[in-house]
Design an enzyme around this catalytic site. Sequence first.
Site, PDB file in Angstrom:
ATOM      1  N   HIS A  58       0.828  -1.207   0.000  1.00 27.31           N
ATOM      2  CA  HIS A  58       0.000   0.000   0.000  1.00 27.31           C
ATOM      3  C   HIS A  58       0.869   1.266   0.000  1.00 27.31           C
ATOM      4  O   HIS A  58       0.414   2.328   0.422  1.00 27.31           O
ATOM      5  CB  HIS A  58      -0.914   0.004   1.227  1.00 27.31           C
ATOM      6  CG  HIS A  58      -1.694  -1.248   1.405  1.00 27.31           C
ATOM      7  ND1 HIS A  58      -2.541  -1.721   0.434  1.00 27.31           N
ATOM      8  CD2 HIS A  58      -1.747  -2.151   2.424  1.00 27.31           C
ATOM      9  CE1 HIS A  58      -3.091  -2.861   0.855  1.00 27.31           C
ATOM     10  NE2 HIS A  58      -2.612  -3.143   2.047  1.00 27.31           N
ATOM     11  N   HIS A  60      -7.041  -4.398  -0.780  1.00 30.30           N
ATOM     12  CA  HIS A  60      -6.388  -5.685  -1.005  1.00 30.30           C
ATOM     13  C   HIS A  60      -6.940  -6.383  -2.236  1.00 30.30           C
ATOM     14  O   HIS A  60      -6.721  -7.572  -2.440  1.00 30.30           O
ATOM     15  CB  HIS A  60      -6.580  -6.611   0.202  1.00 30.30           C
ATOM     16  CG  HIS A  60      -6.102  -6.025   1.478  1.00 30.30           C
ATOM     17  ND1 HIS A  60      -6.929  -5.346   2.339  1.00 30.30           N
ATOM     18  CD2 HIS A  60      -4.867  -6.006   2.036  1.00 30.30           C
ATOM     19  CE1 HIS A  60      -6.226  -4.932   3.381  1.00 30.30           C
ATOM     20  NE2 HIS A  60      -4.981  -5.311   3.226  1.00 30.30           N
TER      21      HIS A  60
END
Length: 330
Positions: A56, A218
Site C-alpha cells: 500500500h 487488497h
Amino acid sequence: MKKLINSVDSVVVDALRGLAAAHPGLRVDTENQIVVRTSGPQPGKVGLVSGGGSGHEPLHAGFVGYGMLDAACPGEIFTSPVPDQVIAASEAVNGGAGVLHIVKNYTGDVLNFEMAAELCAEEGMEVAGVLVDDDVAVQDSLYTAGRRGTGATLFVEKIAGALAETGAPLAEVARVAKEVDAASRSFGVALSACVTPAAGRPTFDLGEDEIELGIGIHGEPGRARSAMREARELVGVVMDAIDEDMPISGDNLVMVNGMGGTPLIELYIVFAEVTDYLAGKGARAARSLVGNYVTSLDMQGFSVTVCRLTDELTRLWDAPVETPALRWGR
C-alpha cells in the site's frame, strides 16, 4: 508477470533497504522488520506507531518522520504485521509519554495490535489505540468485521502526529485521532485488479469494460460490478455514497488517491469533478491531496476520502511535516 524484484521472498525487506538508503532520516531494523526515525525516541513525546500489510506504499513507512509517525511495522504483502513487530516498534519509540497505535480495521491487524498492546502494558508501557474505519462501501468485507480502514489512515497519522510534536499527552493525541476518523469517509473504485508478486496473476477477474465499485485496498470485491463510464459519472457514484453516510458541507480535507496504476492526469480529472460536486453541496475542498498515497500495488482506480474540518484539525493539518511521502513547512 514482470516485476522489478529479486525474489518473491525478499520483496518487503529489499524495498525497506531502499527506503532507508534514500532517506537518511529513517532507520530500518531488518531483524524486526520495522522502520523508525533515526532521531527517536524523544523524551516526553507520545510515540506514534502504525502498520499493516505491505503493498500500500507509501502507507505506512513513507509517513515515518517529523510531524507524523515515529515507527511503521510493514507486514508481508497484504499480510498483517505480527505482534512482535508492533512490540519492537513501540519499544523503539517510547520516550516515556506513551505510545499511540493507529490501526486500520482489518481483522488480523486489529488482533495483532491488541495482543501487542496488552504485552506492552504488562511491561509498564502506556498504550492507547485508534481504529480507522472510514470506508462506506461495505459494512463487512473478506478481511473485516465492520468498515475497512483506508484513506483516512493518512489523515489520522498526519493530524495526530502534528499534535504529538507539541508535547500533548497521550489521551489528547488519541482523542484527536479518533475525532479525525469519526469525521472521515472514503469510497474506492477499481478499473483493474492488482497482481501480487507471489500469485503472479490478478487478484480478481474484470471484463474489458467492467469496473468494481467500492473496492478495498487488497483487491477484495466491492459492493457492485458495473460498466465503465466517464469520470464525472463515477465521481457522482463515489460522492453520493459518501454524502449519504455523512452529509457533505462546509470546509473539507479531500484526498483523491490513486491505487498504484492510475496516471496523475486521470486523478486530476477526478479531483476537478470532486470539487464541482462539493460546490453543488455548498461545500469546498479547503485542503487537498491528489496522488498515490494508499495504494494496492499496481491496481488501476482511485478512492476519495473526505474529512470534515474544524479549526483545530485545519491547524494541525497545516503544521510542518517531513516524511518521504509528505512534506511541507520545514
